[in-house]
Enzyme design. Structure first.
Site, PDB file in Angstrom:
ATOM      1  N   SER B 175     -14.219  29.435 100.408  1.00 59.93           N
ATOM      2  CA  SER B 175     -14.493  28.273 101.246  1.00 59.93           C
ATOM      3  C   SER B 175     -13.306  27.292 101.182  1.00 59.93           C
ATOM      4  O   SER B 175     -12.159  27.689 101.422  1.00 59.93           O
ATOM      5  CB  SER B 175     -15.806  27.627 100.785  1.00 59.93           C
ATOM      6  OG  SER B 175     -16.289  26.722 101.714  1.00 59.93           O
ATOM      7  N   ASP B 343     -21.842  35.256 107.390  1.00 59.36           N
ATOM      8  CA  ASP B 343     -21.328  33.900 107.194  1.00 59.36           C
ATOM      9  C   ASP B 343     -21.018  33.289 108.555  1.00 59.36           C
ATOM     10  O   ASP B 343     -19.999  33.578 109.164  1.00 59.36           O
ATOM     11  CB  ASP B 343     -20.068  33.955 106.323  1.00 59.36           C
ATOM     12  CG  ASP B 343     -19.516  32.574 105.975  1.00 59.36           C
ATOM     13  OD1 ASP B 343     -19.980  31.569 106.549  1.00 59.36           O
ATOM     14  OD2 ASP B 343     -18.618  32.507 105.121  1.00 59.36           O
ATOM     15  N   HIS B 376     -22.683  32.135 104.039  1.00 57.73           N
ATOM     16  CA  HIS B 376     -21.482  31.635 103.372  1.00 57.73           C
ATOM     17  C   HIS B 376     -21.593  31.722 101.848  1.00 57.73           C
ATOM     18  O   HIS B 376     -20.600  31.952 101.161  1.00 57.73           O
ATOM     19  CB  HIS B 376     -21.259  30.186 103.818  1.00 57.73           C
ATOM     20  CG  HIS B 376     -19.982  29.584 103.352  1.00 57.73           C
ATOM     21  ND1 HIS B 376     -18.757  30.147 103.620  1.00 57.73           N
ATOM     22  CD2 HIS B 376     -19.724  28.456 102.638  1.00 57.73           C
ATOM     23  CE1 HIS B 376     -17.803  29.389 103.081  1.00 57.73           C
ATOM     24  NE2 HIS B 376     -18.364  28.373 102.484  1.00 57.73           N
TER      25      HIS B 376
END
Lengths: 398, 398
Positions: B175, B343, B376
């Site tokens: 991320s 995601d 995610h």
């Protein structure tokens, strides 16, 4: 009922309209066990009622809509009640489904008498949490009973009784409006010939439950909400409801639609300005604008009650002991389901589940999944593509 | 540096660890033009530095993480810094990437010296908005400079200089952590052999920009935020940050994951209770719990600054005049990109764009898209499936 407006396309508009109000003669018995009285219903009608009263179509609005579904409002509020993208470029004072209701349109007012009501719990004329509680002489606020989609439908039923309308040729609506259409088919199977749930579902998916919980929490965590008793205090939970609206807005759109419309364009220049508090990207500014417009026209408690009703809605739980097929067992109406490929909030799979259940029951059902990029808001935006589908469906013999 | 803990699986843990702190000798020059001084960096290390100092891997954390990436904290805060689903069933006091860092793990501490720092702007030991501003003697609050991912990376560079570490064998992170890895490859091409951006992007998509704007607005609209000067007032924008966290949480998961985990199960019984204020569905209760845990351990201003940094991050704009390929033109590191099929916040397409740009430049790049259902959060949850990919990649000759 209406008159042609010269400012609108000839033959395509129901003209200038006015919202009217009707007080129900009897209390409405609610799912929670309480009786609600008095109940006022705000409504509009378009077209003419046939002598046999057999040409009535009820259109049901979504979370943030109202009774003004078509035509030009005589006293425009200045803020459209369309959701999301649909709000832009939509004429000031035009009804939220103006492209769908009128002469020659999907809901053809040359043939049908179209009725639109503000839903129970609303803040645009129908009795809701901002209405006066006769027991106290003050607005209900949090004392308003927790309502369900079935309660909204029973209120519509009672309202139509007063108008002397027994049967409906069709009930149609998008999103929460589609839930009302489905509830009509289940609650009053002998009184509705066709239902058209659009971008809707038999039960909101858990992610949708989550988004709605976040929106409600955002309102209730705003100190200005004051436990729901903010009326007359000079404060309202605008900050929290603005956030709720922004969350809703993003869920009504698809990621590609946001990319196409805004990309990563900066608001004011080619360079970032190193700011935390100011909008920097166009999409940030757009969201704030959406929030600000919404809080000016909408009541926060109505948002809470309506959001709660649509998360509770669950045909299988309410009517089928957990089985959707059993819940739909008594449906007599023909069903047209419309879903949109990019709608991730009310995904086509939900409509497919309804289709399969009805088909398994041997009931007449048609599902149209429209390939369109705008997400949930398609039910407002893709009017041109829904029109021939709906016209053909309505023209079919019962 | 660490000692085996008998309570942990033999040979698989770095043992009990302690976060340490280092004050940088020089100011950090920031993208916004300001110099920041003093800057303290919180860090942990796992494994042993080789005599040639050529076995260093820097792991970079995401928005809500900290320096405690692996092992058991000597003084556990009681709240894991893992995001989302990953927080559950994760041992108390265990680092956020404990499954990835240790003897025989993806980042093998038998071979590598793994370094983890809390990022610039953080609230877990590294200088951030809650740190004391030497100019006033009070916490910076909104006077903290607006930082970028490049500023975070320059701070890591300066920190490693103090440790006497010139080159990195790899930089890895998920991320926002993956953004830091990419920024390393661009800013210091001669000093990093490999980068592993996981569930990341070269520029957040517009929908992600929107979610972050909503999260920040939710904090800033909370009156307790007080323009960012809430320190020492006995109030903090917990209500707004709770909503921000709930929004983030839902975006970190996939809709199917929420359906699988919670469905539409009610919290307390088989029947709805007709309540607006209380959680009714399990997913509603879960979100409130996530919000409440988060606000106890995280600083709202750090959330604002970090969220802003990750929306600003845009390799093409910063380094390529709008061209991603030009931005990556100087990259010398081998690149392993990992993305997850479900995601939707950092979709695989973003990693594919990076892969294509690097490939067009003739640079060594590998993309692995892992089919996994959790959205995610997979970068924290799918440790077992990432491990062989990362071990193989790191074992390849430069």
């Amino acid at each position: 009922m209406s008159q042609p407006a010269t400012t609108l396309g000839a033959g395509s508009s129901v003209g200038i309209v006015e919202t009217r109000y009707l007080d129900l003669p009897e209390p409405v018995r609610l799912d929670c066990g309480r009786d609600l009285h008095p109940v006022r219903v705000a409504y509009e009608t378009y077209g003419a009622l046939s002598p046999r009263r057999d040409n009535v179509i009820l259109v049901c609005h979504a979370l943030s809509g109202d009774a003004h579904a078509a035509g030009l409002s005589r006293s425009p509020s200045g803020e459209s009640t369309r959701d999301g993208f649909g709000a832009e470029g939509h004429g000031k004072g035009l009804g939220w489904w103006d492209g769908m209701i009128g002469p020659g349109k999907a809901f053809d007012t040359d043939r049908y008498f179209v009725v639109s009501t503000n839903l129970l719990g609303g803040c645009r004329g129908t009795t809701g949490p901002s209405s006066i509680d006769p027991a106290t002489g003050r607005p209900y606020g949090p004392d308003f009973p927790v309502i369900t989609v079935a309660d909204m439908v029973r209120t519509q039923r009672a309202f139509l009784d007063v108008l002397g309308i027994e049967r409906l040729a069709a009930v149609a609506g998008g999103s929460l409006g589609g839930m009302q259409a489905l509830e009509w088919a289940v609650l009053f199977p002998g009184q509705v010939d066709a239902v058209i749930p659009i971008a809707s579902t038999h039960a909101l998916q858990p992610q949708g439950v989550a988004w709605n919980a976040i929106a409600r929490d955002s309102i209730m965590r705003d100190p200005a909400w004051q436990g729901g008793r903010y009326y007359g205090t000079g404060q309202a939970p605008d900050a929290g409801m603005g956030v709720a609206r922004m969350v809703g807005h993003v869920t009504y759109l698809s990621a590609p639609a946001l990319s196409d419309k805004f990309g990563r364009r900066l608001q004011d220049s080619d360079e970032i300005r190193y700011t935390i508090t100011e909008p920097e990207f166009e999409v940030e500014s757009y969201l704030r604008h959406q929030a600000d417009s919404f809080v000016r026209r909408f009541d926060a408690n109505t948002y809470l009650y309506t959001s709660r009703a649509l998360t509770y809605f669950d045909l299988a739980r309410q009517h089928g002991g957990g089985s959707l097929e059993r819940a739909l067992g008594g449906v007599a109406a023909r069903t047209l389901l419309i879903a949109f490929s990019s709608d991730w909030l009310y995904p086509p799979s939900a409509s497919q589940e309804i289709e399969q259940a009805l088909r398994a029951l041997g009931k007449p059902v048609e599902l149209q999944v429209i390939e369109a990029p705008y997400g949930h808001d398609c039910f407002l935006l893709e009017e041109a593509r829904q029109t021939p589908i709906i016209r053909r469906f309505l023209a079919q013999p019962a």
